[in-house]
Design an enzyme around this catalytic site. Sequence first.
Site, mmCIF file in Angstrom:
data_model
loop_
_atom_site.group_PDB
_atom_site.id
_atom_site.type_symbol
_atom_site.label_atom_id
_atom_site.label_comp_id
_atom_site.label_asym_id
_atom_site.label_seq_id
_atom_site.Cartn_x
_atom_site.Cartn_y
_atom_site.Cartn_z
ATOM 1 N N CYS A 18 -18.236 -14.301 48.452
ATOM 2 C CA CYS A 18 -19.557 -14.725 48.901
ATOM 3 C C CYS A 18 -19.720 -14.554 50.411
ATOM 4 O O CYS A 18 -20.825 -14.547 50.922
ATOM 5 C CB CYS A 18 -19.859 -16.147 48.473
ATOM 6 S SG CYS A 18 -18.538 -17.287 48.786
ATOM 7 N N HIS A 65 -7.291 -6.063 60.586
ATOM 8 C CA HIS A 65 -8.433 -6.766 60.001
ATOM 9 C C HIS A 65 -8.047 -7.366 58.648
ATOM 10 O O HIS A 65 -8.318 -8.536 58.379
ATOM 11 C CB HIS A 65 -9.615 -5.806 59.845
ATOM 12 C CG HIS A 65 -10.842 -6.462 59.272
ATOM 13 N ND1 HIS A 65 -11.809 -7.032 60.063
ATOM 14 C CD2 HIS A 65 -11.223 -6.679 57.992
ATOM 15 C CE1 HIS A 65 -12.741 -7.553 59.293
ATOM 16 N NE2 HIS A 65 -12.413 -7.347 58.029
ATOM 17 N N SER A 111 -12.240 -16.247 58.306
ATOM 18 C CA SER A 111 -13.118 -16.960 57.379
ATOM 19 C C SER A 111 -14.139 -17.801 58.122
ATOM 20 O O SER A 111 -13.994 -18.067 59.306
ATOM 21 C CB SER A 111 -12.296 -17.880 56.486
ATOM 22 O OG SER A 111 -11.341 -17.152 55.785
ATOM 23 N N PRO A 125 -8.261 -21.831 52.010
ATOM 24 C CA PRO A 125 -7.271 -21.072 51.252
ATOM 25 C C PRO A 125 -7.829 -20.115 50.197
ATOM 26 O O PRO A 125 -7.088 -19.306 49.675
ATOM 27 C CB PRO A 125 -6.450 -22.173 50.582
ATOM 28 C CG PRO A 125 -7.399 -23.306 50.435
ATOM 29 C CD PRO A 125 -8.432 -23.176 51.499
ATOM 30 N N ALA A 128 -28.133 -45.221 51.718
ATOM 31 C CA ALA A 128 -28.129 -43.929 51.046
ATOM 32 C C ALA A 128 -28.408 -42.791 52.011
ATOM 33 O O ALA A 128 -29.228 -41.926 51.759
ATOM 34 C CB ALA A 128 -29.141 -43.950 49.902
#
Lengths: 447, 275
Positions: A52, A100, A110, A116, A191
């Site tokens: 993603c 890379h 990341s 991980p 909340a």
Amino acid sequence: MNKPEIILLGVNHKTAPVEVREKLALKEEETPPLQLFSEIPGCRETVFLSTCNRVEVIACADTPELMGHIKEFWFKRAGLDEAAVRDAFYECRGTEAVKHLFRVASSLDSMIVGEPQILGQLKDAYRAAAEAGSAGLILNRLLHRAFSVAKRVRTETRIASQAVSISYAAVELARKIFGDLKGKNALLVGAGEMAELAAQHLKANGVTGLAVANRTLQRAVDLARDLGGTAVSLEELDQELVRADIVISSTGAPGVVITADQVRSIMRPRRHRLLFFIDIAVPRDIDPEVNSIENVFLYDIDELKEVVEENRAEREKEAMKAERMVEEEVLKFVSWIDSLDIVPVIREIMARGEQIRKQELAKSSKCLNDLSKKQKKAVEALTRSIVNKLLHHPVTSIKQCRDMQNSDEFIAAACRLFNIEGAGHEEQRSGKAQDSQDGHAEQENVT
Amino acid sequence: MHDFLFQIALFIYFFAAAGFVAHVITMRKGAERIAAMALSCGFVVHTIAIALLWHALGHPPIVNMHETLSFLAWAMSGSFLIFHHYSKVKSMGAFATPLIVVVMTASSMQHDRMLPLPPALKSLWLPIHATICLLAYAVLALAFVISIMFLLQERQIKRKRLGGIFRRLPSLDALDSAAETCIKIGFPLLTLGIVTGSIWAEQAWGAYWSWDPKETWSLITWFLYAALLHQRFTVGWRGRRAAIMTIIGFLTLLFTFIGVNYLLPGAHTYATWYD
């Protein structure tokens, strides 16, 4: 002879928006993208990584033009205008490409450094390539090295071990108090949005029961439904405090909502079970005095932030250590690639022959001393000719091997046959034991 | 021979302790594995040493201070190994094994003279009573170690110092329940030890209980642990208070075990018997 070159191109979360990444993932295609890419002429080996956060093609190129071919093909298939996405694309060759990939595998590239999942995704991509037969000698080795670099980074640095957000920090603390969160109860007082996030994290980490207490009951009911818990009114707070193990407070109340005396009085009914308060309200909801009660722990928002900051600083330090490790491994890998070059191999073989010839002559020099000059010359010529004749065929085969399908393996075999340890083989010598071990572990992981 | 093996066991224990400490400092898994293996080896060697000594003496080697401490260290490493195998409390080795080394070193510094057993101790009850007591001490020593770890970790979390110690120690709940398990095993053994001692006393001296200092202090220790367990079961005592109580209990036990022999005269003077 053109040496095989590793190239890597693609986009990630930093360079391209999700719409572009989606298109480049080629999910709509009937044939798997991996196969499409490996059919491009000049493309010897391919791995296609699509997560993603990034879409990347790693390939082993026979020609320098392959990069352009892949891009052209890719844009056409994705229906993207080349000019529009050119800036988003990164293209690396050789050392840069290796580096890379190693950084990606070690989770240094990341969105959340140290997370991980990327390693698992890379392993999946490699497995797909291995099954499709599109990963050959070089990419096999490259990916395996990437996995072991990632493993090394994970075990030798603490890059992946720290919480870098408030709700992660809260979960980490809860873990250190309760160990396993399974079977524990959480109570939300108020909340707020951040409380909701923290509650989600706790739930994801095993917290079983969840109660929401709020001034307006409707909001409590809504949130409880979203999170899969029960709504309670603020009047029932004491009862709920007896049941709860983790309390997250985030009301907008101007004063203290939970007092120290209140907590003291519930400790006996809850049989002195440990109680963890997380106060993320400003101004604070919970009397700071609560922290001094036995078996009760209170962290407010500033204290949690401090934990996060410390962790972040630590992580940056660890990331630098990890970068150094990556650099080191890149050098090792690149020298291995270089060793696949045939010129130094041939030179080495010839040198080895000459060296043996000289050694053997020197050994017999005592007996040969009596020979005349002419005879000595003849012996010299004779030995040289034997060595040359012996080496002639192997050397010409190596020269011709560039046309062969598996030339890399051929060269590797030649190196072994002649026991050559060129510059590129340093690493094989020093890391032999470790290599075989890693290879073993990785094999288990990928199969 | 048994003495040589004893020295070897001491050396291996020392190595294992170093390994566990190294594991806690560097956080490398390998160090812990090696340390645990070393400790197992040390335990086996120690077992052989004790068996040989038993054979040479003709009675269980739990009479003088050297033998008793050695046996205690043996029981501690045995119970720690069992503990380590079944319920792993992170980093516990780094706290438990140094204590074993201390006990072993103390043992090695004691006189080790093999004299015939005094007639008062010649009884089947000697091995039964002494073994049970020493096993109880060993398990309660583990509870003591775990409680110290608990207090350390509790302090880190309370004071919001989440550094190296915080990361290396296990969770509070895990420590608390591990200490509880140890006491649940140790306390019945202690009870049994006192009962068997009492029966033996009746046979040897004709009275079950004669308020000998050792007996008195054992009773005090027993009451401390009984109170702790009672509070745990009835009102759910746990955490800091339970940990402190466990530590006090063990210190009392230590006094009962060693202090009484040197400071207060009585029938249990195995320490000074031959001096």
